[in-house]
Design an enzyme around this catalytic site. Structure first.
Site, PDB file in Angstrom:
ATOM      1  N   LYS A 115       0.801  -1.230   0.000  1.00 55.03           N
ATOM      2  CA  LYS A 115       0.000   0.000   0.000  1.00 55.03           C
ATOM      3  C   LYS A 115       0.835   1.282   0.000  1.00 55.03           C
ATOM      4  CE  LYS A 115      -4.420  -1.595   1.816  1.00 55.03           C
ATOM      5  NZ  LYS A 115      -5.394  -1.467   2.913  1.00 55.03           N
ATOM      6  N   LYS A 196      -5.345 -10.674  -6.619  1.00 55.73           N
ATOM      7  CA  LYS A 196      -6.421 -10.947  -5.673  1.00 55.73           C
ATOM      8  C   LYS A 196      -7.614 -10.026  -5.937  1.00 55.73           C
ATOM      9  CE  LYS A 196      -6.320  -9.187  -1.621  1.00 55.73           C
ATOM     10  NZ  LYS A 196      -6.043  -8.719  -0.251  1.00 55.73           N
ATOM     11  N   LYS A 199     -11.441  -4.904  -2.999  1.00 54.38           N
ATOM     12  CA  LYS A 199     -12.559  -3.974  -2.875  1.00 54.38           C
ATOM     13  C   LYS A 199     -12.288  -2.654  -3.568  1.00 54.38           C
ATOM     14  CE  LYS A 199     -12.998  -3.951   1.533  1.00 54.38           C
ATOM     15  NZ  LYS A 199     -13.299  -4.066   2.943  1.00 54.38           N
TER      16      LYS A 199
HETATM   17  P1  AMP Z   1     -10.837  -6.575   3.142  1.00 53.91           P
HETATM   18  O1  AMP Z   1     -11.490  -6.580   1.824  1.00 53.91           O
HETATM   19  O2  AMP Z   1      -9.366  -6.454   3.048  1.00 53.91           O
HETATM   20  O3  AMP Z   1     -11.468  -5.644   4.150  1.00 53.91           O
HETATM   21  O4  AMP Z   1     -11.067  -8.042   3.732  1.00 53.91           O
HETATM   22  C1  AMP Z   1     -12.173  -8.469   4.486  1.00 53.91           C
HETATM   23  C2  AMP Z   1     -12.133  -9.982   4.648  1.00 53.91           C
HETATM   24  O5  AMP Z   1     -12.306 -10.616   3.364  1.00 53.91           O
HETATM   25  C3  AMP Z   1     -10.801 -10.500   5.183  1.00 53.91           C
HETATM   26  O6  AMP Z   1     -11.041 -11.623   6.018  1.00 53.91           O
HETATM   27  C4  AMP Z   1     -10.061 -10.921   3.947  1.00 53.91           C
HETATM   28  O7  AMP Z   1      -9.098 -11.913   4.195  1.00 53.91           O
HETATM   29  C5  AMP Z   1     -11.179 -11.440   3.075  1.00 53.91           C
HETATM   30  N1  AMP Z   1     -10.843 -11.268   1.640  1.00 53.91           N
HETATM   31  C6  AMP Z   1     -10.553 -10.097   1.021  1.00 53.91           C
HETATM   32  N2  AMP Z   1     -10.294 -10.301  -0.290  1.00 53.91           N
HETATM   33  C7  AMP Z   1     -10.442 -11.643  -0.498  1.00 53.91           C
HETATM   34  C8  AMP Z   1     -10.310 -12.475  -1.662  1.00 53.91           C
HETATM   35  N3  AMP Z   1      -9.983 -11.983  -2.847  1.00 53.91           N
HETATM   36  N4  AMP Z   1     -10.512 -13.797  -1.509  1.00 53.91           N
HETATM   37  C9  AMP Z   1     -10.852 -14.315  -0.306  1.00 53.91           C
HETATM   38  N5  AMP Z   1     -10.975 -13.585   0.819  1.00 53.91           N
HETATM   39  C10 AMP Z   1     -10.787 -12.263   0.735  1.00 53.91           C
END
Ligand code: AMP
Ligand code: TRP
Length: 332
Positions: A115, A196, A199
């Site tokens: 980041k 990956k 969001k």
């Molecule tokens: P975040 O989007 O970083 O706020 O992640 C929220 C939750 O979703 C966390 O537990 C991440 O590990 C999971 N997560 C985020 N992106 C992915 C992805 N591409 N595949 C699986 N899990 C994800």
């Protein structure tokens, strides 16, 4: 014996997608009966990129994420659903842990490097982000933290910080373990199966991710346009990254083995695989969407849930915070 504790959270930023659902939310849902569960909307993590913060948008995103938790099937009568900034102990313990966290540990975190950690102008919160996450977890004496694979390093850091504190001040913190699903822990981008699903990218590139609130038409279009290659091979080991990603998603939705699914579609053209994947996704997303709309139709219901969640979370968090302060000699 008392039930094991679970804590996890999602940041109210960007667009929540099926990676968040398959990697995290869906597994949380399955834990509420057997564990004492705490699910947090981590709004103070969302402000670690201060220049991206828009107050009206943040306020809306916090409520939207809380509603998505419930719409994903997490029963608010069984789980404690709350907003991080409603529980001041998170910030307080984060400060205490910051003073114990070697800078080198934080600089080595993959997420910090990705980041933009080498940029001198970046907010310090980006560096101390995982310390706040450690506070989130340790305040609830969590045994398990259900997350996607990308969070493993942060849970390890949490354990290291807890051990360091306990070593100096006695047995204050309980050491948590990550819980990472076998299928769906790392869903890749539809338009770029090497990266990956994320969001923030979902906001920039509509074809990147299936949003949890996408319409059936959008879901269909996005899966149909997902990057594959020009062949028909769906044998898992030999398939292209794009096809492997679709098989992984399919497997996570249905609970089957991705290699078995691959065999079923091999040589038939990707259209069949995609059509069935669209149906599998729709089967899970349709009820989520409907529950979300219903919840957002009467904000007082959500208010009451978050109010009750904040009370329960404060009650638990303050006990552990007091324990930590007492052990260190802080206060009167
Ligand atoms: P975040 O989007 O970083 O706020 O992640 C929220 C939750 O979703 C966390 O537990 C991440 O590990 C999971 N997560 C985020 N992106 C992915 C992805 N591409 N595949 C699986 N899990 C994800
Ligand atoms: N860092 C996590 C993510 O980006 C979000 C998070 C914050 C979290 N605090 C947490 C996850 C505590 C689990 C437990 O996904």
């Amino acid at each position: 014996m008392s039930r094991q504790r679970v804590l996890s959270g999602v940041q109210p930023t960007g667009i929540l997608h099926i990676g968040n659902y398959l990697g995290a939310l869906r597994n949380w849902r399955g834990m509420v009966d057997d564990y004492d569960t705490f699910f947090c909307v981590v709004d103070m993590h969302a402000i670690t990129v201060p220049e991206a913060v828009d107050p009206a948008r943040l306020r809306e995103a916090i409520r939207s994420v809380a509603a998505i938790y419930i719409a994903a099937g997490i029963d608010p009568d069984k789980a404690t659903i709350f907003v991080q900034s409603d529980v001041p102990a998170h910030a307080e313990l984060a400060w205490i842990l910051t003073c114990m966290a070697p800078m080198g540990w934080l600089k080595r975190m993959t997420q910090f490097k990705v980041k933009g950690g080498d940029n001198e102008g970046v907010g310090t919160g980006l560096l101390t982000y995982p310390v706040l996450q450690a506070a989130d977890i340790l305040l609830y004496d969590a045994d398990l933290v259900p997350v996607g694979a990308d969070q493993k390093q942060h849970i390890e850091l949490t354990r290291d910080l807890a051990e360091r504190f306990n070593h100096r001040f006695g047995d204050v913190f309980h050491l948590p373990k990550p819980m990472i699903p076998k299928q769906g822990a790392r869903i890749m981008g539809l338009d770029d199966p090497e990266a990956k699903m994320s969001k923030s990218t979902a906001v920039e590139r509509p074809g990147h991710a299936i949003g949890l609130l996408d319409t059936p038409k959008q879901v269909k279009k996005k899966i149909n346009r997902a990057k594959t290659d020009s062949g028909t091979c769906t044998i898992y080991e030999d398939a292209s990254p794009g096809i492997r990603n679709l098989l992984g998603m399919f497997a996570a939705f249905t609970g089957e083995d991705p290699a078995e699914i691959g065999k079923r579609y091999d040589g038939r053209g990707y259209g069949y695989l995609k059509a069935d994947l669209i149906a599998a996704a729709e089967a899970e997303l349709a009820p989520l969407r409907a529950r979300y709309e219903e919840l957002r139709g009467d904000e007082s219901v959500l208010d009451a849930i978050l109010e009750r969640g904040a009370e329960r979370a404060n009650a638990q968090a303050n006990v552990v915070l007091a324990r930590a302060k007492q052990a260190m000699g802080l206060g009167r």
